[in-house]
Scaffold this motif. Structure first.
Motif, PDB file in Angstrom:
ATOM      1  N   UNK A 145       0.825  -1.214   0.000  1.00 33.09           N
ATOM      2  CA  UNK A 145       0.000   0.000   0.000  1.00 33.09           C
ATOM      3  C   UNK A 145       0.856   1.260   0.000  1.00 33.09           C
ATOM      4  N   UNK A 146       1.949   1.223   0.754  1.00 29.41           N
ATOM      5  CA  UNK A 146       2.864   2.368   0.776  1.00 29.41           C
ATOM      6  C   UNK A 146       3.544   2.565  -0.568  1.00 29.41           C
ATOM      7  N   UNK A 147       3.905   1.465  -1.232  1.00 31.97           N
ATOM      8  CA  UNK A 147       4.522   1.549  -2.563  1.00 31.97           C
ATOM      9  C   UNK A 147       3.550   2.144  -3.572  1.00 31.97           C
ATOM     10  N   UNK A 148       2.284   1.691  -3.506  1.00 28.12           N
ATOM     11  CA  UNK A 148       1.272   2.215  -4.422  1.00 28.12           C
ATOM     12  C   UNK A 148       1.037   3.703  -4.178  1.00 28.12           C
ATOM     13  N   UNK A 149       0.968   4.100  -2.918  1.00 29.43           N
ATOM     14  CA  UNK A 149       0.753   5.522  -2.592  1.00 29.43           C
ATOM     15  C   UNK A 149       1.901   6.376  -3.131  1.00 29.43           C
ATOM     16  N   UNK A 162      -4.381  -9.752  -4.472  1.00 28.12           N
ATOM     17  CA  UNK A 162      -3.132 -10.253  -3.886  1.00 28.12           C
ATOM     18  C   UNK A 162      -2.821  -9.615  -2.532  1.00 28.12           C
ATOM     19  N   UNK A 163      -3.208  -8.348  -2.358  1.00 24.63           N
ATOM     20  CA  UNK A 163      -3.064  -7.718  -1.042  1.00 24.63           C
ATOM     21  C   UNK A 163      -4.279  -6.826  -0.813  1.00 24.63           C
ATOM     22  N   UNK A 164      -4.616  -6.629   0.444  1.00 23.46           N
ATOM     23  CA  UNK A 164      -5.788  -5.844   0.796  1.00 23.46           C
ATOM     24  C   UNK A 164      -5.535  -4.367   0.523  1.00 23.46           C
ATOM     25  N   UNK A 165      -6.493  -3.749  -0.191  1.00 25.15           N
ATOM     26  CA  UNK A 165      -6.368  -2.338  -0.551  1.00 25.15           C
ATOM     27  C   UNK A 165      -7.732  -1.678  -0.396  1.00 25.15           C
ATOM     28  N   UNK A 166      -7.830  -0.782   0.569  1.00 23.54           N
ATOM     29  CA  UNK A 166      -9.116  -0.143   0.855  1.00 23.54           C
ATOM     30  C   UNK A 166      -9.587   0.748  -0.284  1.00 23.54           C
ATOM     31  N   UNK A 167      -8.664   1.319  -1.029  1.00 26.44           N
ATOM     32  CA  UNK A 167      -9.032   2.261  -2.091  1.00 26.44           C
ATOM     33  C   UNK A 167      -9.091   1.594  -3.468  1.00 26.44           C
ATOM     34  N   UNK A 168      -9.187   0.280  -3.518  1.00 24.28           N
ATOM     35  CA  UNK A 168      -9.182  -0.450  -4.790  1.00 24.28           C
ATOM     36  C   UNK A 168     -10.318   0.021  -5.701  1.00 24.28           C
ATOM     37  N   UNK A 169      -9.987   0.265  -6.985  1.00 28.99           N
ATOM     38  CA  UNK A 169     -10.966   0.667  -7.984  1.00 28.99           C
ATOM     39  C   UNK A 169     -10.947  -0.333  -9.128  1.00 28.99           C
ATOM     40  N   UNK A 170     -12.143  -0.703  -9.612  1.00 26.70           N
ATOM     41  CA  UNK A 170     -12.209  -1.657 -10.723  1.00 26.70           C
ATOM     42  C   UNK A 170     -12.318  -0.945 -12.067  1.00 26.70           C
ATOM     43  N   UNK A 171     -12.912   0.244 -12.078  1.00 30.82           N
ATOM     44  CA  UNK A 171     -13.013   1.026 -13.310  1.00 30.82           C
ATOM     45  C   UNK A 171     -12.154   2.270 -13.196  1.00 30.82           C
ATOM     46  N   UNK A 172     -11.364   2.507 -14.211  1.00 30.51           N
ATOM     47  CA  UNK A 172     -10.365   3.563 -14.107  1.00 30.51           C
ATOM     48  C   UNK A 172     -10.793   4.917 -14.600  1.00 30.51           C
ATOM     49  N   UNK A 173      -9.987   5.920 -14.256  1.00 36.93           N
ATOM     50  CA  UNK A 173     -10.128   7.269 -14.787  1.00 36.93           C
ATOM     51  C   UNK A 173      -9.568   7.293 -16.215  1.00 36.93           C
ATOM     52  N   UNK A 174      -9.933   8.290 -17.001  1.00 37.84           N
ATOM     53  CA  UNK A 174      -9.382   8.369 -18.364  1.00 37.84           C
ATOM     54  C   UNK A 174      -7.854   8.450 -18.327  1.00 37.84           C
TER      55      UNK A 174
END
Length: 561
Positions: A233-237, A441-453
């Motif tokens: 999560x820290x890496x993604x942020x 694969x890892x828990x992510x509270x802010x997970x999005x399935x549909x993306x921004x443009x």
């Protein structure tokens, strides 16, 4: 007072009044008229916005002055006229033309200092009515602003083109070259580019020239995915703080956690450039005693992601009759090894044939062991940027690649319905997550399935952005092949991709501007040299002489009465 005197004074007063009104209006309203058919001297909106950024004196020194060949005098004149346009919109811009060879005693020191700044001269052969001579020309300029300095290339290298063709191509790119340099030197960098590391990507020294070019316009930093194992999560942020991620020739498998980080970076609007070798094959490995290697599929564990995004890189190799030249030893004469030029079919030489601003007006782009890309229907807009030639086909892997293929005989029949394989694709739209409806694969509270443009560019050759190293293990220019001495447009293509993804499309549109240049046919001029001289020099003088005689005759006849 006599009537005619009053009339003259009245006419004079009206003239003065009109001139005063025109001057006042001229100071209030600014407009320049461009009467050329292609509007080559009309600055684009992007250039005008860049000119507004110049708040302090900006000095441009152009090293094209003196006794220049005809083609370069044309380039000099076009450069001067275009700079006058920039100066007209902002008088903080000043320029001067300099002859680096003017003082013979100091010329070598000047040339040496220009070399150190990266301004390399070109030696050209001047053909004047059959007489040939050599001339050294520095087709460069240097812009200085607030103690910052940037080089401006004025001559575009076009492989295999004549000097005249190079000058024409360079004039088409003049506005881009100047505007891009002014933008780099005056604009604060804002966008951030991440160079992804941790999966066997190209080392910094092998993409050193590309990194240096990116650094002139954007913030840049290496970003390792090794920390994903401990803190995904820290890496993604941290990755979300970047605007663009470049993944250049990974050779090791991506873990599912690393894939989720990249996936969510894309879904949240991050741009990406994928430079992927789907088949393991290396040109350097071919130069062994057997002259052969085994090319085999490389499993990077990315296929499911790519499929979800709307494309697939096949584990095959593209074999193209329009390949790049290669030098191979063919024997010995005395103590010297003899080399001969061949066409290497596993290194497609791609010449763009679309009007997309990323590739418009680009020359040859060199690939090495590329793979074909399939596009899939998923609602994402896809634009084919680069394709192999009509006479190309795909070779399945694993397969042996042998240097003896240069002597292979083929015919057009071997390529019926097999060519035009996709080598680079632009994808734009709202992507769906590769982990949609899957266990994360890892828990992510802010997970999005549909993306921004967002946008991404896929290139099926990891070595396209790789520069060679000289004998001192220093990077040479990206796109320069030391074995053959050819310079390809790989760097321009990569920078166009980056600029487009980071929404700097205005500069790219300047690059794709069309300029029509009427040129003299030199052969015709030489054949009719005397006639041409009379038409261009003698006829205007004759017309003036006849006009003068007629005017004198009429005047004499009128006032002699």
């Amino acid at each position: 007072m006599k009537p005619y005197t009053q009339k003259n004074l009245k006419a004079l007063g009206i003239t003065i009044f009109v001139l005063i009104v025109l001057n006042v209006l001229g100071s209030l309203f600014f407009h320049r008229f461009d009467l050329t058919k292609d509007k080559r001297y009309t600055l684009s909106e992007t250039s005008l916005q860049i000119v507004k950024q110049v708040k302090n004196p900006l000095s441009i020194k152009i090293y094209m002055q003196g006794d220049l060949p005809a083609d370069f005098r044309r380039l000099q004149q076009e450069t001067k006229q275009l700079l006058e346009e920039f100066q007209a919109y902002n008088n903080n811009i000043v320029f001067e033309f300099v002859n680096p060879m003017e003082n013979e005693e100091e010329s070598m020191d000047v040339v040496k200092s220009l070399y150190q700044k990266g301004l390399t001269p070109i030696n050209i052969t001047v053909d004047d009515k059959g007489k040939q001579s050599q001339a050294m020309v520095f087709p460069w300029a240097i812009a200085v602003y607030n103690n910052k300095e940037v080089n401006i290339p004025l001559l575009k290298n076009i492989m295999g083109a004549s000097t005249t063709q190079k000058v024409i191509g360079s004039i088409q790119h003049l506005e881009y070259s100047i505007a891009d340099a002014i933008n780099k030197i005056t604009k604060d960098r804002q966008k951030k580019v991440a160079i992804i590391k941790g999966n066997g990507e190209l080392s910094e020294i092998h993409i050193g020239k590309l990194l240096r070019q990116i650094k002139e316009s954007y913030y840049i930093g290496p970003f390792t995915l090794d920390s994903v194992a401990k803190d995904p999560n820290g890496t993604l942020a941290a990755l979300k703080k970047y605007d663009l991620a470049i993944i250049s020739k990974p050779t090791e498998r991506f873990s599912d956690e690393e894939k989720q980080v990249l996936d969510q970076f894309i879904i949240n609007g991050g741009k990406t450039i994928w430079l992927i070798d789907q088949v393991a094959a290396d040109m350097d490995s071919l130069y062994n005693q057997s002259g052969a290697i085994l090319a085999y599929p490389r499993d990077l564990n990315l296929n499911d992601m790519f499929f979800k995004y709307g494309f697939r890189i096949n584990p095959d190799l593209v074999k193209d009759e329009q390949g790049s030249p290669i030098k191979l030893a063919t024997g010995e004469q005395g103590s010297a090894t003899q080399y001969q030029d061949f066409i290497w079919k596993f290194a497609p030489l791609v010449r763009p044939n679309t009007e997309h601003p990323i590739v418009k007006h680009l020359g040859g782009i060199k690939f090495d062991f590329a793979s074909p890309i399939d596009t899939l229907k998923n609602g994402i807009k896809k634009t084919i940027l680069l394709q192999s030639s009509q006479y190309s086909r795909q070779i399945g892997s694993p397969a042996e690649v042998n240097l003896n293929v240069v002597a292979e005989k083929t015919s057009p029949q071997d390529y019926i319905n097999k060519g035009y394989l996709n080598l680079s694709v632009l994808l734009e739209g709202n992507f769906r997550s590769a982990f949609e409806n899957r266990v994360l694969p890892f828990k992510e509270d802010s997970f999005q399935s549909k993306g921004k443009p967002t946008k991404m560019i896929v290139i099926s050759d990891g070595d396209l952005a790789r520069n060679q190293l000289d004998k001192n293990m220093m990077p040479v220019e990206l796109g320069y092949d030391q074995r053959t001495g050819n310079l390809y447009d790989n760097k321009d293509f990569m920078m166009n991709c980056i600029n487009y993804l980071l929404d700097d499309t205005g500069l790219i549109n300047i690059r794709s501007k069309d300029v029509e240049l009427p040129l003299l046919d030199k052969e015709k001029v030489y054949e009719n040299y005397t006639t041409t001289q009379f038409i261009t020099i003698g006829l205007p003088i004759l017309i003036l002489l006849v006009f003068g005689l007629i005017f004198t005759f009429i005047r004499k006849r009128k006032y002699s009465k």
